[in-house]
Design a protein around this motif. Structure first.
Motif, PDB file in Angstrom:
ATOM      1  N   THR A 107     -13.713  -4.074   7.337  1.00 53.52           N
ATOM      2  CA  THR A 107     -13.407  -2.719   6.857  1.00 53.52           C
ATOM      3  C   THR A 107     -14.015  -1.666   7.779  1.00 53.52           C
ATOM      4  O   THR A 107     -13.402  -0.630   8.038  1.00 53.52           O
ATOM      5  N   SER A 108     -15.218  -1.938   8.310  1.00 53.65           N
ATOM      6  CA  SER A 108     -15.842  -0.965   9.218  1.00 53.65           C
ATOM      7  C   SER A 108     -15.031  -0.846  10.504  1.00 53.65           C
ATOM      8  O   SER A 108     -14.856   0.248  11.044  1.00 53.65           O
TER       9      SER A 108
ATOM     10  N   ARG B 299     -11.984   9.244   2.444  1.00 49.62           N
ATOM     11  CA  ARG B 299     -11.461   9.655   3.758  1.00 49.62           C
ATOM     12  C   ARG B 299     -10.716  10.989   3.666  1.00 49.62           C
ATOM     13  O   ARG B 299     -10.832  11.834   4.544  1.00 49.62           O
TER      14      ARG B 299
ATOM     15  N   TYR C 193     -17.066  -9.347   4.938  1.00 51.53           N
ATOM     16  CA  TYR C 193     -15.872  -8.520   4.781  1.00 51.53           C
ATOM     17  C   TYR C 193     -16.059  -7.125   5.358  1.00 51.53           C
ATOM     18  O   TYR C 193     -15.140  -6.525   5.923  1.00 51.53           O
ATOM     19  N   GLU C 194     -17.287  -6.585   5.227  1.00 50.54           N
ATOM     20  CA  GLU C 194     -17.553  -5.227   5.695  1.00 50.54           C
ATOM     21  C   GLU C 194     -17.367  -5.088   7.204  1.00 50.54           C
ATOM     22  O   GLU C 194     -17.129  -3.997   7.703  1.00 50.54           O
TER      23      GLU C 194
ATOM     24  N   SER D 151      -5.021  -1.352   9.087  1.00 52.38           N
ATOM     25  CA  SER D 151      -5.351  -1.824   7.750  1.00 52.38           C
ATOM     26  C   SER D 151      -6.003  -3.191   7.859  1.00 52.38           C
ATOM     27  O   SER D 151      -5.668  -3.979   8.745  1.00 52.38           O
TER      28      SER D 151
ATOM     29  N   GLU E  13     -11.993   1.239   9.761  1.00 48.00           N
ATOM     30  CA  GLU E  13     -12.363   2.652   9.651  1.00 48.00           C
ATOM     31  C   GLU E  13     -12.586   3.262  11.036  1.00 48.00           C
ATOM     32  O   GLU E  13     -12.207   4.408  11.280  1.00 48.00           O
TER      33      GLU E  13
ATOM     34  N   TYR F  40      -6.259  -6.865   6.173  1.00 46.86           N
ATOM     35  CA  TYR F  40      -5.446  -7.651   5.252  1.00 46.86           C
ATOM     36  C   TYR F  40      -6.183  -7.750   3.925  1.00 46.86           C
ATOM     37  O   TYR F  40      -7.351  -8.153   3.881  1.00 46.86           O
TER      38      TYR F  40
ATOM     39  N   LYS G 252       0.884  -1.180   0.000  1.00 46.59           N
ATOM     40  CA  LYS G 252       0.000   0.000   0.000  1.00 46.59           C
ATOM     41  C   LYS G 252       0.910   1.216   0.000  1.00 46.59           C
ATOM     42  O   LYS G 252       1.515   1.526   1.020  1.00 46.59           O
TER      43      LYS G 252
ATOM     44  N   MET H 258     -20.750  -0.029   4.484  1.00 44.72           N
ATOM     45  CA  MET H 258     -19.849   0.874   5.231  1.00 44.72           C
ATOM     46  C   MET H 258     -20.406   2.297   5.331  1.00 44.72           C
ATOM     47  O   MET H 258     -19.765   3.186   5.889  1.00 44.72           O
TER      48      MET H 258
END
Lengths: 431, 431
Positions: free
Chosen positions: B358-359, A150, B354-355, B372, B362, B374, A104, A256
């Motif tokens: 990611t949530s 973001r 998956y969310e 992060s 965030e 993966y 990244k 999200m």
């Protein structure tokens, strides 16, 4: 030589005086903070690269025409970088065995393009580049799009101010093939016409499609794609890998809470030869800034230019400083002031040893307080004028009398209040 | 096209991978912090300038030979900037009526010089430029020298590691005239020989001075200057303005406790045609880095190239990133790690949406925690390997069971400790 040199910068380039520089340092600082926070790593590369790097990606003619390029004295044909992607692909290729994928990465390099200048487009610009290498599924697409959102939200932008427009090149190819019922080669010719749609008249567009054998009904079906949402569009070729990627991406964005920033837009194509999957652009919603701020997508074959069968898929975007600054100014997202607040001018009188002032300023600096001694020997009134113009918050006044007693007068330049304070208490007062 | 492109950067340029970039961001960050703390303002200008800017300062031949220069398609002869001083002089000239003098400015631009590469000298480099415009007395000289010392001390360097070597061009001219008893024109010829002293044999040096009529005694008096301190040297021409400036400067340095970093050095000349007062170089004391890191001084006539009778005196210095990095590495002043410490990899399992990952990432980012998810679908062991290689401090583990119960396992990757923790407590734990 009485002829004086011009004070103008070269056409399409800018001088950044301290005021403009503070603005830039602020907005680049926000970008760095947000990306580092999301575990992106910063890199950089040389300003000069071999011209063939750009020729290999974009073709020799475009590379020659759009770059500043020249021969060095060793007959190497060099170009000032017009973009960062070939450099980063080269760097990934050079250490492919040592790097831990997925990478990244981001960079904010300066670059040059030889082109006509207009609003939002200059010859020298800075460009944020964000890329993920080594993950070929929609999760990486989601991560780069999330990072763009973001960054803009960190400036205080909301969904009324910008829109992420998303398409998918695999979906694009498959849906065109499905509608036209043509093989890959013929379908590609149709795609070329569609890619030029906004650059020609409607009449000419239809004529070109008919020349490739498309019926009015088929042309109508393609037109309809431009107003479809992702569910409607992907229903036209449900088994396409591109459809599947689009659906996964939009489902994740929705869960999200980011779907309010994003739309499916069949009009986003971004160059036929380069992108291979998700493509997107972030548009400024203000009508006066009628350009994409961010643009990017998935590209599969770039590292292969350097390493045989590298098979390193990448996804990323670029964002220019000029369009970003227009966006921030138009939407009133620039703070009124960037200063930390306290900034102290130590004024100077002839009856006190100069070192008393410089030592005091050094003590303030050691304590983390921004400060300077007035340089020169002007009258006190002129020194205060300088302080006000230079946005100093305080003046320290120490004449012979104060010096003898180990005190100073501290003047707040905003409130005009002034008080006597001991040297020892000064730092505490200012902190 | 089966021929692959080279992965090497252009000769004399560097790729900065994340590890090298962290080092640079750290050392440039220290510079910015120290200079802003001393109320210096940052500016920047274009990478391309008109070639005549450099020709006017250094002569056409040098400008042509030492720069990357070329014609644009409008027949403008451009150069990639080999130094910043002409640009900053142009910028000052352009806004001379609006700016509030004295200006305290700095910049850290990238630039190019066409020259043979060697240790400490590359073709592309970054150079810190610090300048004060509009104060023509020793106080500004003191301020720029102080800033150079502050920067090096901020890295942890002490007086054993570097030395500021100071001379004065007015003093130089006056003392040569005093020793040789010659007029300005003849004295200038002597100065030229002295300036070349280190580039020729002792024999040739003496021969050239004798050819100008100097006696052995006079040559001996010049030799003696190289081992004198400032009091001894200035006693040879006590009424010279240069002597007065040197004495004021050294007296102030002593009273500020900075004299331990500084010596008078008659060998510092820095180009005959350019500098007009104080000149100085900061040397790395390590024998393997046998070059000046910083070099600068007072110049009076630069803004005049653009504006008639501008009479804006400047004093400043440049410092290259390559020599600075050699200095920091040689003296072991580079920290073992630049990270904030906490960096979290949210690992991923197939039985959780998956969310959810990611949530969670965030939310951590919103709380300022570097994190992060993966990216990709490798096995857990591979994900942990990636975390360790990428210098993550923690892994968050949330399989189907944890997800159902609203908890995660938090693994400290340094201590290998692992514990179960609720999602709500996770942020507090990591902050």
């Amino acid at each position: 030589m009485s002829e004086k040199l011009s004070v103008q910068p070269y056409k399409g380039t800018r001088d950044f005086y301290p005021q403009e520089m503070r603005l830039r340092n602020w907005f680049f600082g926000v970008i760095r903070r947000e990306l580092e926070n999301a575990a992106f790593d910063e890199y950089n590369g040389p300003m000069l690269e071999s011209l063939e790097l750009y020729a290999a990606k974009s073709g020799e003619e475009i590379a020659n025409k759009q770059t500043y390029n020249f021969m060095d004295r060793g007959e190497r044909h060099l170009a000032i970088r017009p973009e960062m992607t070939p450099t980063v692909a080269r760097m990934v290729a050079a250490k492919i065995g040592d790097l831990s994928f997925p990478l990244k990465w981001f960079s904010i390099p300066n670059m040059y393009r030889y082109e006509a200048t207009q609003r939002g487009r200059l010859r020298e610009f800075w460009q944020l580049n964000v890329d993920i290498f080594g993950c070929n599924t929609y999760e990486a697409d989601l991560e780069v799009i999330t990072s763009a959102i973001r960054i803009l939200r960190a400036y205080g932008a909301d969904e009324t101010m910008f829109t992420v427009r998303i398409n998918n090149r695999r979906f694009f190819n498959d849906v065109i093939a499905a509608i036209t019922d043509k093989n890959a080669e013929e379908s590609r010719l149709v795609s070329k016409v569609i890619d030029r749609k906004n650059k020609v008249t409607r009449e000419s567009y239809e004529k070109d499609l008919r020349a490739l054998g498309l019926s009015d009904e088929q042309i109508g079906k393609i037109d309809a794609l431009y107003s479809m949402n992702v569910a409607q569009a992907t229903a036209l070729c449900p088994d396409s890998v591109g459809s599947c990627e689009l659906r996964s991406l939009f489902a994740a964005l929705e869960k999200m809470g980011l779907d309010k920033f994003c739309v499916f837009d069949f009009g986003i194509i971004r160059g036929l030869d380069y992108y291979t999957g998700t493509v997107f652009e972030v548009f400024d919603n203000a009508p006066e800034n009628n350009r994409a701020m961010f643009g990017g997508g998935r590209y599969d074959n770039l590292v292969d230019l350097f390493v045989k069968n590298a098979k390193i898929s990448g996804v990323g975007y670029g964002m220019g400083d000029v369009t970003l600054e227009n966006f921030l100014v138009t939407h009133k997202l620039v703070p009124a002031s960037f200063g930390s607040g306290v900034k102290v001018l130590v004024t100077r009188f002839e009856d006190v040893p100069y070192e008393a002032y410089t030592s005091l300023a050094e003590r303030l600096r050691d304590a983390g307080i921004v400060s300077s001694v007035y340089l020169g020997q002007k009258k006190f009134g002129k020194q205060l004028e300088y302080a006000v113009k230079g946005e100093y918050s305080h003046a320290v006044i120490m004449g012979g009398d104060e010096y003898a007693r180990g005190v100073v007068r501290l003047k707040n330049l905003l409130t005009r209040e002034e008080k006597e304070i001991s040297l020892d208490a000064l730092i505490e007062e200012l902190q």
